[in-house]
Design a protein around this motif. Structure first.
Motif, PDB file in Angstrom:
ATOM      1  N   LYS A 131       0.533  -1.431   0.012  1.00  0.00           N
ATOM      2  CA  LYS A 131       0.141   0.179   0.067  1.00  0.00           C
ATOM      3  C   LYS A 131       0.809   1.667   0.202  1.00  0.00           C
ATOM      4  CE  LYS A 131      -4.415  -0.844   1.978  1.00  0.00           C
ATOM      5  NZ  LYS A 131      -5.078  -0.968   3.153  1.00  0.00           N
ATOM      6  N   ARG A 132       2.025   1.014   0.801  1.00  0.00           N
ATOM      7  CA  ARG A 132       2.453   1.756   1.248  1.00  0.00           C
ATOM      8  C   ARG A 132       3.432   2.470  -0.283  1.00  0.00           C
ATOM      9  NH1 ARG A 132       4.619   0.073   5.712  1.00  0.00           N
ATOM     10  NH2 ARG A 132       6.522  -0.839   5.036  1.00  0.00           N
ATOM     11  N   GLU A 133       4.126   1.395  -0.864  1.00  0.00           N
ATOM     12  CA  GLU A 133       4.470   1.200  -2.018  1.00  0.00           C
ATOM     13  C   GLU A 133       3.190   1.900  -4.431  1.00  0.00           C
ATOM     14  OE1 GLU A 133       8.016  -0.842  -2.979  1.00  0.00           O
ATOM     15  OE2 GLU A 133       6.587  -1.872  -3.442  1.00  0.00           O
ATOM     16  N   GLU A 134       2.102   1.291  -3.432  1.00  0.00           N
ATOM     17  CA  GLU A 134       1.976   2.399  -4.401  1.00  0.00           C
ATOM     18  C   GLU A 134       1.317   3.653  -4.172  1.00  0.00           C
ATOM     19  OE1 GLU A 134      -0.336   0.260  -7.369  1.00  0.00           O
ATOM     20  OE2 GLU A 134      -1.870   1.824  -7.234  1.00  0.00           O
ATOM     21  N   ARG A 135       1.040   4.094  -3.064  1.00  0.00           N
ATOM     22  CA  ARG A 135       0.910   5.607  -2.773  1.00  0.00           C
ATOM     23  C   ARG A 135       2.306   6.108  -3.268  1.00  0.00           C
ATOM     24  NH1 ARG A 135       0.948   6.969   2.419  1.00  0.00           N
ATOM     25  NH2 ARG A 135      -0.221   4.840   3.232  1.00  0.00           N
ATOM     26  N   LYS A 136       2.630   5.867  -3.161  1.00  0.00           N
ATOM     27  CA  LYS A 136       4.326   7.070  -3.594  1.00  0.00           C
ATOM     28  C   LYS A 136       4.553   6.422  -5.408  1.00  0.00           C
ATOM     29  CE  LYS A 136       8.365   5.300  -2.899  1.00  0.00           C
ATOM     30  NZ  LYS A 136       9.198   5.240  -1.881  1.00  0.00           N
ATOM     31  N   MET A 137       3.977   5.428  -5.659  1.00  0.00           N
ATOM     32  CA  MET A 137       3.560   5.195  -7.933  1.00  0.00           C
ATOM     33  C   MET A 137       2.670   6.335  -7.611  1.00  0.00           C
ATOM     34  SD  MET A 137       3.479   1.313  -8.601  1.00  0.00           S
ATOM     35  CE  MET A 137       4.730  -0.233  -7.458  1.00  0.00           C
ATOM     36  N   TYR A 138       1.883   6.217  -6.671  1.00  0.00           N
ATOM     37  CA  TYR A 138       0.403   7.450  -7.125  1.00  0.00           C
ATOM     38  C   TYR A 138       0.989   8.779  -7.675  1.00  0.00           C
ATOM     39  CZ  TYR A 138      -3.971   9.385  -7.580  1.00  0.00           C
ATOM     40  OH  TYR A 138      -4.697  10.543  -8.165  1.00  0.00           O
ATOM     41  N   GLU A 139       1.121   8.795  -6.414  1.00  0.00           N
ATOM     42  CA  GLU A 139       2.283  10.839  -5.924  1.00  0.00           C
ATOM     43  C   GLU A 139       3.296  10.798  -6.951  1.00  0.00           C
ATOM     44  OE1 GLU A 139       3.096  10.300  -1.723  1.00  0.00           O
ATOM     45  OE2 GLU A 139       1.013  10.782  -1.373  1.00  0.00           O
ATOM     46  N   LYS A 140       4.167  10.135  -6.882  1.00  0.00           N
ATOM     47  CA  LYS A 140       4.995  10.471  -8.377  1.00  0.00           C
ATOM     48  C   LYS A 140       4.700  10.875  -9.684  1.00  0.00           C
ATOM     49  CE  LYS A 140       8.754   8.030  -9.506  1.00  0.00           C
ATOM     50  NZ  LYS A 140       9.790   6.828  -9.648  1.00  0.00           N
ATOM     51  N   SER A 141       3.928   9.605 -10.648  1.00  0.00           N
ATOM     52  CA  SER A 141       3.417   9.977 -11.073  1.00  0.00           C
ATOM     53  C   SER A 141       2.166  11.099 -11.148  1.00  0.00           C
ATOM     54  CB  SER A 141       2.356   8.060 -11.727  1.00  0.00           C
ATOM     55  OG  SER A 141       2.948   6.427 -11.150  1.00  0.00           O
ATOM     56  N   MET A 142       1.704  11.602 -10.673  1.00  0.00           N
ATOM     57  CA  MET A 142       0.741  12.336 -10.312  1.00  0.00           C
ATOM     58  C   MET A 142       1.498  13.657 -10.933  1.00  0.00           C
ATOM     59  SD  MET A 142      -2.365  11.800 -11.236  1.00  0.00           S
ATOM     60  CE  MET A 142      -3.076  13.394 -11.244  1.00  0.00           C
ATOM     61  N   GLU A 143       2.061  13.557 -10.158  1.00  0.00           N
ATOM     62  CA  GLU A 143       3.406  15.223  -9.644  1.00  0.00           C
ATOM     63  C   GLU A 143       4.112  15.386 -10.999  1.00  0.00           C
ATOM     64  OE1 GLU A 143       7.517  16.614  -7.629  1.00  0.00           O
ATOM     65  OE2 GLU A 143       6.579  14.768  -6.806  1.00  0.00           O
ATOM     66  N   LEU A 144       4.180  13.941 -11.981  1.00  0.00           N
ATOM     67  CA  LEU A 144       5.202  13.767 -13.322  1.00  0.00           C
ATOM     68  C   LEU A 144       4.373  14.323 -14.237  1.00  0.00           C
ATOM     69  CD1 LEU A 144       7.700  12.921 -14.635  1.00  0.00           C
ATOM     70  CD2 LEU A 144       7.100  10.768 -15.070  1.00  0.00           C
ATOM     71  N   LEU A 145       3.357  13.573 -14.057  1.00  0.00           N
ATOM     72  CA  LEU A 145       1.925  14.622 -15.417  1.00  0.00           C
ATOM     73  C   LEU A 145       1.364  15.494 -15.251  1.00  0.00           C
ATOM     74  CD1 LEU A 145      -0.760  11.701 -15.572  1.00  0.00           C
ATOM     75  CD2 LEU A 145       0.829  11.683 -17.216  1.00  0.00           C
ATOM     76  N   LYS A 146       1.411  16.214 -14.270  1.00  0.00           N
ATOM     77  CA  LYS A 146       1.311  17.439 -13.736  1.00  0.00           C
ATOM     78  C   LYS A 146       2.839  18.604 -14.572  1.00  0.00           C
ATOM     79  CE  LYS A 146      -1.156  17.815  -9.222  1.00  0.00           C
ATOM     80  NZ  LYS A 146      -1.205  17.029  -8.582  1.00  0.00           N
ATOM     81  N   LYS A 147       3.793  17.783 -13.978  1.00  0.00           N
ATOM     82  CA  LYS A 147       5.030  18.846 -15.068  1.00  0.00           C
ATOM     83  C   LYS A 147       4.707  19.135 -16.158  1.00  0.00           C
ATOM     84  CE  LYS A 147       8.864  18.677 -11.607  1.00  0.00           C
ATOM     85  NZ  LYS A 147       9.396  17.162 -10.471  1.00  0.00           N
ATOM     86  N   VAL A 148       4.279  17.455 -16.989  1.00  0.00           N
ATOM     87  CA  VAL A 148       4.696  17.256 -18.478  1.00  0.00           C
ATOM     88  C   VAL A 148       3.054  17.903 -18.960  1.00  0.00           C
ATOM     89  CG1 VAL A 148       5.856  15.927 -18.630  1.00  0.00           C
ATOM     90  CG2 VAL A 148       3.309  15.019 -18.398  1.00  0.00           C
ATOM     91  N   GLY A 149       2.169  18.144 -17.921  1.00  0.00           N
ATOM     92  CA  GLY A 149       1.092  18.924 -18.184  1.00  0.00           C
ATOM     93  C   GLY A 149       0.001  17.660 -18.662  1.00  0.00           C
ATOM     94  N   LEU A 150      -0.337  16.767 -18.228  1.00  0.00           N
ATOM     95  CA  LEU A 150      -1.574  16.111 -18.391  1.00  0.00           C
ATOM     96  C   LEU A 150      -2.400  15.314 -17.043  1.00  0.00           C
ATOM     97  CD1 LEU A 150       0.771  13.364 -21.137  1.00  0.00           C
ATOM     98  CD2 LEU A 150      -0.923  15.477 -22.044  1.00  0.00           C
ATOM     99  N   ALA A 151      -1.889  15.897 -16.594  1.00  0.00           N
ATOM    100  CA  ALA A 151      -2.873  15.782 -15.207  1.00  0.00           C
ATOM    101  C   ALA A 151      -4.154  15.584 -15.626  1.00  0.00           C
ATOM    102  CB  ALA A 151      -2.847  16.969 -14.007  1.00  0.00           C
ATOM    103  N   ASP A 152      -4.995  16.963 -16.324  1.00  0.00           N
ATOM    104  CA  ASP A 152      -6.493  17.081 -16.110  1.00  0.00           C
ATOM    105  C   ASP A 152      -6.162  15.901 -16.815  1.00  0.00           C
ATOM    106  OD1 ASP A 152      -5.758  18.984 -15.558  1.00  0.00           O
ATOM    107  OD2 ASP A 152      -5.825  19.675 -17.294  1.00  0.00           O
ATOM    108  N   LEU A 153      -5.727  15.173 -18.284  1.00  0.00           N
ATOM    109  CA  LEU A 153      -6.716  14.242 -18.446  1.00  0.00           C
ATOM    110  C   LEU A 153      -6.156  12.354 -18.296  1.00  0.00           C
ATOM    111  CD1 LEU A 153      -4.610  15.488 -22.084  1.00  0.00           C
ATOM    112  CD2 LEU A 153      -7.066  14.958 -21.795  1.00  0.00           C
ATOM    113  N   ARG A 154      -5.578  12.904 -16.790  1.00  0.00           N
ATOM    114  CA  ARG A 154      -4.973  11.505 -16.320  1.00  0.00           C
ATOM    115  C   ARG A 154      -6.099  10.124 -16.848  1.00  0.00           C
ATOM    116  NH1 ARG A 154      -6.219  11.873  -9.644  1.00  0.00           N
ATOM    117  NH2 ARG A 154      -7.997  11.403 -10.199  1.00  0.00           N
TER     118      ARG A 154
END
Lengths: 256, 350
Positions: free
Chosen positions: A122-145
């Motif tokens: 669960k910890r790993e999954e949460r970390k993966m999720y946070e990391k991925s969302m941050e990355l998507l925000k940086k590349v401007g794709l967060a709204d399209l997730r």
């Protein structure tokens, strides 16, 4: 400091030599371009570096450790990520899933822990999720997730493919014709984007590209291939004035 | 909203249990057997869907894995007296001959042995792709069957096994079907499940994203085989008899039909179509009998049912390749949306 070094790598398919004696040296933080006419062996060189093909001869070093003949997934774990000439997203999966999958290589939980949702997973999954969302925000794709990745417009698919590669936390990013099929506006955006991620993620970039605007605009050094042979290398200025390169692209003039 | 959905879920589970209670006391044994078969096909369908639908490995060895599970469970649960009666040609090897296990451990053992078989088969076969993998696994499935036919002192060979205790009842089959469903849902939505789907979508990209192809294919294959073994065990102890001919590749195709009809890569679809396929196989039995259309009487042709069945399969493959659900899954949101959209508000499009 040298990040990647290829020592006379050669790839032969039966009697055809696709790449011969390619010497490559990439230093930390550089943007290097590989250019050449169609069929010159550029993608084959990429495929050797990323482990899709094992070089017939020669060896490849990443940070001085030999990675020749490693499998693609092992090489990705070592820190080389790539994108593809013809986009290879996981088409039926969402934008977020595409990036999450690229996080899987670092997972420590076993499949049993994952299926039973034990605390470590669960910890790993949460970390993966946070990391991925941050990355998507940086590349401007967060709204399209939650969109299916194949439903994105072309330019954004390219961007997502780069984001997915970044999720593997590479030191070296290989881009195979990132500007292919893009209009001038998109190309310009992409050029900025590549520079931006290089600085933000502390990357070294090695790319194949045909758009001379992109290549001349951002590369520190350029390698030129023709029929699998390295015919020139140097700064953009040197390459633009190199007689061999001009011949390879435009042909030899009759009266020369 | 989330609370509301949980309540819906609890109510549906309660309704299913109520239905099973009623079915158990009011249905005749034939109908109960069909219900049991439905649940077993859910287990088998889900296990095959993990391999074929979610990981995209075209594997046709399922009947072999089921055989391993069915024989293991049958031999382990059979009373000693029944063993002596069955193995009159060649006695069963010691210590199996005087060993009787309870049902659950025997089932799990069946699953585990089937997983071991999958591991041994997978080591060479999973290096192949697409059609080649299908042919190799089909071959391995047959090899398992031939081995069972010839291991007289272990499996009683071509004679098969009779008077296996009929332990499988509605609670066992539906309980295990429910457990399998929950495990599959958890697995598919985990990081490993995503990796499986990535392999299905694009192997080259998946490998370049750091996914060890062989390891993950093997995981899916072995887990799928484990549940196939359990499904086989349930089936053997439902029917009370197993023999090598039960596990021909036609059995694999029945399960393949379940997952194709339900949608490759949909758990919901597999469950729905397991029920549809199992029940329609029985309902269509009237086709085997003479049919009186009033003006003409078609004489009974045995096998007519299978002709119709095959036609249905062809139609599904041609026109509904996505199956019932495609890769979509059930969710309360979609049900609510469907109810809102449909009949009640006719003037909705004002």
């Amino acid at each position: 400091m040298t990040l990647l070094k290829a020592n006379k790598i050669t790839m032969q398919f039966g009697g055809l030599t696709a790449v011969s004696d390619f010497d490559l040296e990439i230093k930390n933080g550089e943007i290097i371009a590989l250019i050449g006419p169609n069929g010159a062996g550029k993608t084959t060189a990429f495929n050797m570096i990323t482990g899709v093909y094992k070089p017939t001869k020669g060896s490849i070093y990443l940070n001085d450790s030999d990675i020749t003949g490693f499998r693609p997934d092992q090489i990705t774990k070592k820190g080389i990520a790539r994108t593809f000439q013809n986009i290879r997203l996981f088409k039926d999966l969402s934008v977020l899933d595409n990036v999450l999958i690229a996080n899987h290589l670092n997972i420590k939980s076993s499949i049993l822990e994952a299926a039973l949702k034990l605390p470590r997973y669960k910890r790993e999954e949460r970390k993966m999720y946070e990391k991925s969302m941050e990355l998507l925000k940086k590349v401007g794709l967060a709204d399209l997730r939650d969109e299916k990745s194949s439903s994105l417009p072309y330019g954004k698919q390219r961007r997502l493919e780069i984001a997915r590669a970044l999720a593997t936390e590479p030191k070296l990013l290989l881009l195979d014709e990132p500007a292919a099929g893009m209009n001038p506006k998109e190309t310009e955006d992409l050029t900025l984007f590549i520079k931006q991620i290089r600085d933000e993620f502390d990357l070294t970039i090695f790319m194949i590209e045909h758009h001379m605007q992109v290549v001349m605009g951002i590369s520190d050094r350029i390698y030129v291939f023709d029929y699998g042979v390295t015919i020139a290398q140097g700064t953009p200025y040197e390459i633009q004035n190199n007689q061999k390169v001009i011949e390879a692209y435009l042909g030899v003039s009759e009266d020369a | 909203m989330k609370n509301k959905k949980n309540i819906y879920t609890l109510i549906s589970i309660a309704l299913v249990i109520l239905f099973l209670l009623l079915a158990n006391s009011f249905f005749d044994s034939y109908q109960i057997r069909i219900l049991n078969l439905c649940a077993i096909y859910v287990v088998l369908g889900l296990s095959m869907n993990l391999i074929n639908g979610f990981t995209g490995l075209f594997s046709l060895g399922h009947a072999g894995f089921m055989a391993v599970g069915a024989y293991t469970t049958a031999i382990l649960t059979m009373p000693i007296a029944a063993k002596e009666a069955n193995y009159f040609m060649t006695p069963l090897v010691s210590p199996l001959n005087n060993m009787v296990w309870p049902f659950l451990p025997a089932l799990i053992m069946g699953g585990l042995l089937s997983a071991v078989a999958a591991f041994i088969i997978g080591a060479p076969a999973l290096r192949l792709k697409g059609d080649y993998l299908a042919i190799a696994t089909l071959g391995f499935g047959e090899i398992i069957r031939i081995l069972i036919t010839n291991a007289q002192s272990l499996t009683n060979g071509a004679l098969g096994l009779k008077s296996i205790p009929n332990t499988t009842n509605i609670w066992w089959s539906f309980g295990i079907a429910a457990a399998t469903t929950v495990i599959m849902i958890l697995l598919i939505n985990s990081s490993y499940g995503r990796a499986f789907k990535a392999i299905r979508e694009d192997e080259i990209a998946a490998e370049n994203m750091g996914i060890n192809l062989f390891k993950h294919k093997m995981l899916a294959f072995v887990i799928g085989a484990f549940f196939a073994g359990i499904g086989g065990g349930l089936l053997g102890n439902l029917l009370g008899t197993v023999d090598p001919n039960m596990f021909k590749f036609t059995l694999t195709f029945n399960i393949l039909f379940v997952i194709v009809l339900g949608g490759m890569g949909s758990i919901t679809g597999t469950i729905i179509s397991a029920f549809i396929v199992t029940i329609s196989m029985e309902v269509l039995r009237f086709l085997d009998a003479p049919i009186n259309l009033g003006f003409i009487t078609i004489p009974g042709i045995t096998g007519m049912r299978m002709v119709v069945y095959s036609l249905l399969l062809i139609i599904v493959i041609i026109y509904f390749r996505q199956g019932l659900m495609g890769t979509r899954e059930f969710s309360w949101d979609s049900v609510i949306a469907l109810i809102k959209k449909a009949p009640f508000k006719k003037g909705g499009a004002k």
